[in-house]
Design a protein around this motif. Sequence first.
Motif, short mmCIF file in Angstrom:
data_model
loop_
_atom_site.label_atom_id
_atom_site.label_comp_id
_atom_site.label_asym_id
_atom_site.label_seq_id
_atom_site.Cartn_x
_atom_site.Cartn_y
_atom_site.Cartn_z
N LEU A 20 0.83 -1.20 0.00
CA LEU A 20 0.00 0.00 0.00
C LEU A 20 0.87 1.25 0.00
CD1 LEU A 20 -2.69 -1.01 2.64
CD2 LEU A 20 -2.94 -0.99 0.15
N GLY A 21 0.42 2.27 -0.70
CA GLY A 21 1.18 3.51 -0.79
C GLY A 21 1.45 4.16 0.55
N VAL A 22 0.54 4.02 1.49
CA VAL A 22 0.71 4.63 2.80
C VAL A 22 1.87 4.00 3.58
CG1 VAL A 22 -0.93 3.13 4.01
CG2 VAL A 22 -0.58 5.47 4.81
N ASP A 23 2.26 2.79 3.20
CA ASP A 23 3.31 2.06 3.91
C ASP A 23 4.68 2.19 3.27
OD1 ASP A 23 1.50 1.07 5.78
OD2 ASP A 23 1.06 -0.72 4.58
N ARG A 24 4.80 2.95 2.19
CA ARG A 24 6.08 2.95 1.48
C ARG A 24 6.49 4.34 1.00
NH1 ARG A 24 4.27 2.86 -3.98
NH2 ARG A 24 2.22 1.90 -4.13
N ASP A 25 7.81 4.49 0.80
CA ASP A 25 8.41 5.68 0.21
C ASP A 25 9.05 5.28 -1.11
OD1 ASP A 25 7.79 7.55 2.11
OD2 ASP A 25 9.75 7.54 3.07
N GLY A 26 9.00 6.19 -2.06
CA GLY A 26 9.62 5.93 -3.34
C GLY A 26 8.83 6.61 -4.43
N PRO A 27 9.22 6.40 -5.61
CA PRO A 27 10.21 5.42 -6.06
C PRO A 27 11.63 5.95 -6.01
CG PRO A 27 9.24 6.49 -7.96
CD PRO A 27 8.55 7.05 -6.75
N PHE A 28 12.55 5.02 -5.92
CA PHE A 28 13.98 5.30 -5.99
C PHE A 28 14.55 4.59 -7.21
CE2 PHE A 28 12.78 5.67 -1.56
CZ PHE A 28 13.39 6.87 -1.19
N ASP A 29 15.62 5.15 -7.75
CA ASP A 29 16.22 4.57 -8.95
C ASP A 29 17.05 3.33 -8.66
OD1 ASP A 29 15.12 6.48 -10.65
OD2 ASP A 29 16.82 7.84 -10.38
N THR A 30 17.59 3.24 -7.42
CA THR A 30 18.42 2.09 -7.07
C THR A 30 17.97 1.49 -5.75
OG1 THR A 30 20.05 3.34 -5.80
CG2 THR A 30 20.43 3.16 -8.19
N ARG A 31 18.33 0.24 -5.56
CA ARG A 31 18.04 -0.44 -4.29
C ARG A 31 18.74 0.27 -3.12
NH1 ARG A 31 16.05 -5.27 -2.92
NH2 ARG A 31 16.61 -6.02 -0.85
N GLU A 32 19.97 0.71 -3.37
CA GLU A 32 20.74 1.38 -2.33
C GLU A 32 20.06 2.66 -1.86
OE1 GLU A 32 22.11 0.25 -5.26
OE2 GLU A 32 22.96 -1.55 -4.34
N GLN A 33 19.50 3.43 -2.79
CA GLN A 33 18.77 4.64 -2.40
C GLN A 33 17.56 4.27 -1.55
OE1 GLN A 33 17.95 6.27 -6.26
NE2 GLN A 33 19.68 7.69 -6.17
N ALA A 34 16.84 3.25 -1.94
CA ALA A 34 15.65 2.84 -1.19
C ALA A 34 16.03 2.37 0.21
CB ALA A 34 14.91 1.74 -1.94
N GLU A 35 17.17 1.71 0.34
CA GLU A 35 17.62 1.25 1.66
C GLU A 35 17.86 2.42 2.61
OE1 GLU A 35 21.05 -1.05 0.57
OE2 GLU A 35 19.85 -2.86 0.23
N HIS A 36 18.18 3.58 2.07
CA HIS A 36 18.46 4.76 2.88
C HIS A 36 17.25 5.69 3.02
CE1 HIS A 36 22.56 3.42 1.84
NE2 HIS A 36 22.78 3.78 3.10
N ALA A 37 16.09 5.24 2.63
CA ALA A 37 14.88 6.08 2.67
C ALA A 37 14.61 6.68 4.05
CB ALA A 37 13.67 5.30 2.18
N PRO A 38 14.75 5.93 5.14
CA PRO A 38 14.49 6.55 6.45
C PRO A 38 15.44 7.71 6.76
CG PRO A 38 14.42 4.18 6.65
CD PRO A 38 14.96 4.48 5.28
N GLN A 39 16.70 7.57 6.39
CA GLN A 39 17.67 8.64 6.63
C GLN A 39 17.37 9.85 5.74
OE1 GLN A 39 18.48 5.44 5.98
NE2 GLN A 39 19.82 4.72 7.60
N ILE A 40 17.00 9.59 4.50
CA ILE A 40 16.65 10.67 3.58
C ILE A 40 15.44 11.44 4.10
CG2 ILE A 40 15.77 11.18 1.26
CD1 ILE A 40 17.48 8.74 0.30
N ALA A 41 14.44 10.72 4.58
CA ALA A 41 13.24 11.37 5.12
C ALA A 41 13.58 12.20 6.35
CB ALA A 41 12.18 10.32 5.44
N ALA A 42 14.43 11.67 7.22
CA ALA A 42 14.81 12.41 8.43
C ALA A 42 15.57 13.68 8.08
CB ALA A 42 15.65 11.53 9.34
#
Length: 59
Positions: A20-42
């Motif tokens: 569900l969209g409410v449970d996720r952030d993205g899209p990201f171009d790479t897996r590595e970027q997605a892995e850092h989503a919480p830090q990016i949001a902070a």
Amino acid sequence: MTQWWFNHKTGEVEEGPQSLGVDRDGPFDTREQAEHAPQIAAERARAWANDDASEADRG
């Protein structure tokens, strides 16, 4: 092109929008970027808070 998402509910990276969209952030171009989503949001939240504080000081 593959897009990656970070699921906040599970803490997992998803290839493509699987949850569900409410449970996720993205899209990201790479897996590595997605892995850092919480830090990016902070970091973005801190920047927005600093901007809001600056505007309040001027107002």
